[in-house]
Each structure stands twice: as structure tokens, then as C-alpha cells.
Enzyme design. Sequence first.
Site, PDB file in Angstrom:
ATOM      1  N   TYR A 150      37.270  15.831  42.555  1.00  0.00           N
ATOM      2  CA  TYR A 150      35.886  15.921  42.812  1.00  0.00           C
ATOM      3  C   TYR A 150      34.914  15.087  41.183  1.00  0.00           C
ATOM      4  CZ  TYR A 150      37.107  19.512  45.289  1.00  0.00           C
ATOM      5  OH  TYR A 150      37.394  20.644  46.455  1.00  0.00           O
ATOM      6  N   LYS A 166      51.791  19.047  44.226  1.00  0.00           N
ATOM      7  CA  LYS A 166      51.723  18.458  45.819  1.00  0.00           C
ATOM      8  C   LYS A 166      52.870  17.060  44.913  1.00  0.00           C
ATOM      9  CE  LYS A 166      51.870  17.896  50.019  1.00  0.00           C
ATOM     10  NZ  LYS A 166      53.158  18.796  51.043  1.00  0.00           N
ATOM     11  N   ASP A 182      50.745  23.509  49.974  1.00  0.00           N
ATOM     12  CA  ASP A 182      50.863  24.031  51.418  1.00  0.00           C
ATOM     13  C   ASP A 182      51.611  25.088  51.320  1.00  0.00           C
ATOM     14  OD1 ASP A 182      53.242  22.396  50.991  1.00  0.00           O
ATOM     15  OD2 ASP A 182      53.397  21.692  52.069  1.00  0.00           O
ATOM     16  N   ASP A 194      40.415  24.890  44.059  1.00  0.00           N
ATOM     17  CA  ASP A 194      38.793  25.422  45.114  1.00  0.00           C
ATOM     18  C   ASP A 194      39.372  25.814  46.043  1.00  0.00           C
ATOM     19  OD1 ASP A 194      36.599  25.263  46.052  1.00  0.00           O
ATOM     20  OD2 ASP A 194      36.319  23.651  46.366  1.00  0.00           O
ATOM     21  N   ASP A 222      39.492  30.494  47.235  1.00  0.00           N
ATOM     22  CA  ASP A 222      38.180  31.197  48.709  1.00  0.00           C
ATOM     23  C   ASP A 222      39.448  31.614  49.072  1.00  0.00           C
ATOM     24  OD1 ASP A 222      36.140  30.137  47.341  1.00  0.00           O
ATOM     25  OD2 ASP A 222      35.933  28.257  49.212  1.00  0.00           O
TER      26      ASP A 222
END
Length: 359
Positions: free
Chosen positions: A142, A191, A223, A247, A251
Site C-alpha cells: 500500500y 507467502k 492462502d 487487511d 475482515d
Amino acid sequence: MDFKIALIKGDGIGPEIIDATVPVLEKVGKVYNHKFYFQEVLAGGCSIDKIGVPITDEALDVCRKSDAVMLGAVGGPKWDNLPGDKRPEVALFRLRGGLGLFTNIRPAILYDALRDACPLKPELADKGIDLVIIRELTGGIYFGERGRYIKDNVEVAYDTMPYSVHEIERIGRVAFEIARKRRKKLCSVDKANVLETSRLWRQVMHRLKEEYPDVEYSDMLVDNAAMQLVRAPYQFDVIVTENMFGDILSDEASIITGSIGMLPSASIGSTSFGMYEPIHGSAPDIAGRGIANPLATILSAAMMLRYSFNLEAEAQAVERAVADVLDNGYRTGDIKCENSIVVGTKEMSRLVCENIKKL
Ligand code: NAD
């Protein structure tokens, strides 16, 4: 003890939920003999309307000089068509960046009384959910270099995900310390099978884990973590991860606990200073009707007591009061169920105050 708290009410339901949280802190102050001094700060759409900018340097300065910031929510349809750099959300980025808040802490707890709201199978809900996601907030994709260029007459876009050892180490330490105060289990999500940033991330975490032998450490690919959160959320205590993975996963963790109106968050830096806010937005559809659920904001205040003021008993007293009110059947409209007693924002606040006792 005395504490200075900057209050950003913001837009939509923001003023209602902050006004419902102040009496709870005052009650905690009365029971535990602390004094909280509140100073209101303008930010978000209301600041755009009044002064023409989402937040001023002076407002940021008031926040910086406080012991902590409590935020309601900012934004709404009225300001949706403004250009990106003039939108209410800019206030949030300026606050997080300007105040050096690089850690986002989001607990996801399934309250006994709200088990029916959990979208997972009852046998999974019965095993309980009580986890915390620690998300890096000021680095990664970001904030990395981005751009567009033309190659072979075709437009190409790119984003980069840089992380330094320093950035990984400081968030890692926060996560190990938080795990130490809970069930002493930390899962680092990355990852590393594909991304170089993740390989550095894992390398630093493995070095840190040697310093925290009392914490049971594990690695998990992002994942798999996304699957495990819905397959067996009870296995997690503390999860630490980089900005974008955090992020998305936070959620996902929110939704498995039921209502968005119940979930608090904290953003902290390298000092005790922090900003505390519910994870939901300004809910313009219900603003001004006195029906918003104030519990996410009240629970954010409990996080402020714990993380910024080091008042663990006081934080637990607030959390216990919220659980008691729910156990007694009281609900705001968003979490109502069969046989519950539906109350508005102010009444919910009054009930929580009434249930705060010295533990
Ligand atoms: P939202 O979270 O405001 O609302 C989503 C739904 O949940 C709505 O139906 C709303 O009524 C309900 N809801 C949310 N909080 C509730 C509460 N406390 N009690 C009862 N019901 C509640 O998300 P949105 O509608 O996508 O966004 C509305 C505005 O909020 C947008 O302008 C968005 O940019 C802004 N926003 C701000 C923040 C923030 O300030 N940190 C975060 C997210 C969204």
C-alpha cells in the site's frame, strides 16, 4: 491517574457512538479512581464542511499531545465525489502516518450470547473464537513504489511490496509481546513460497522467536490461513502479518464473529500512544436515529485502557460489563435475536455503565 484523550467524533453515527462511550470511561474513572480529560478534535467530512480540509495540522497536533485518540468514523455519501486527496478518509491516513501508528490490532471474539450470529457451523461456533490479528499498517504494497508504463504498445501497471528488517522486527516484537499476555501462541502469516518480502519476513520472525521461547510459534501461508480461519478458527490465538494480507484476513475474521457493530480496533506505534476506533464505518443509513450499536466503540475504549494506559483490570471491567449486558438479553437492532430486548444507543451505553464493577 490522569489521562488526556483526543475525541474525534467524525461523521454519520460517529458522534452518537463516541457520546455513548464517554460515560463508560467516566464510570471506569469513578470506580477505579482515574481522571480522563477529553478534548474534541475535528476530522473527516465535518472538518471539510467547516474548514475546507479533512484534518488540520493543529488538529493533528492536539492528537499528538494527547495520551490516546478515540475515533468514531469518518466519511459518507455527501463527500463521495470529492477528489481522492480531499476526501474525509485522508484524515485517517494522516492520523495513522503522522502519528507513527505502524501496528493495527484487531481482536475477533465470538461472544457466548451472540453464538447464533456466527455464520459458521454450530459445532465450530461451539468451540469458540478468541483471536487477535496484528497487521503491519504503514509498509508493504500500500506504500511501495507504483506506476504505469507502456510496453509493446500495451499499458502495464505495477505495485511493489517493500519491507525492511526494521519494519518486520518492530511489528514482530509487538506480536510476540501480545501473545505473551494471552495464550502464548503466535502464527506468522506470509507467502514465503513465492514472495521475497515474505522470505525476509520469515527470516526475521525466526530470529525473534529465539528471544521468546515461552511463545509457541508457527508459520502459515496466507492462502492456507484464509481457509483455516473458516475451517478451524479456534486454533488461533495471535496472528501477525503484513499490511495487505492483514487487511484481508482481519475482515474475514470479523465476519465470522457475527456483527460489524461489535468489533473494536487499536492502532499503536512504538510508544504507549494509540488510536482506537470501531472497525465499522459511519453507517450513514442509520445516522441520527439513536439506534447505532456503540459496543465496538466501547470495546475500543477498553483496548485503549489496556494498550495505552496499561490498565488491564479496568479494560477487563469494561469487557465484562459488555458481556453481562449481552447475557442479560439486551441488544441493539443489528444484533437482535429471538427473545432479546432491543435498546437504542444511549440505553445500551447506560446499561454498560451500570454493569461496570471493580474486579
Ligand atoms: P459501514 O460500516 O458504515 O456500514 C455497513 C453496514 O453496517 C450498514 O448497513 C450500517 O448501518 C451497518 N453498521 C455499521 N456500523 C454499525 C453500528 N455501529 N451499529 C449498527 N449497524 C452498523 O460501511 P459503509 O456503508 O461501506 O461505509 C459508510 C461510510 O463509512 C463510507 O463513507 C466509508 O468510506 C466510511 N468508512 C469509514 C471508516 C472509518 O472511519 N474508519 C471505515 C469504513 C468505512
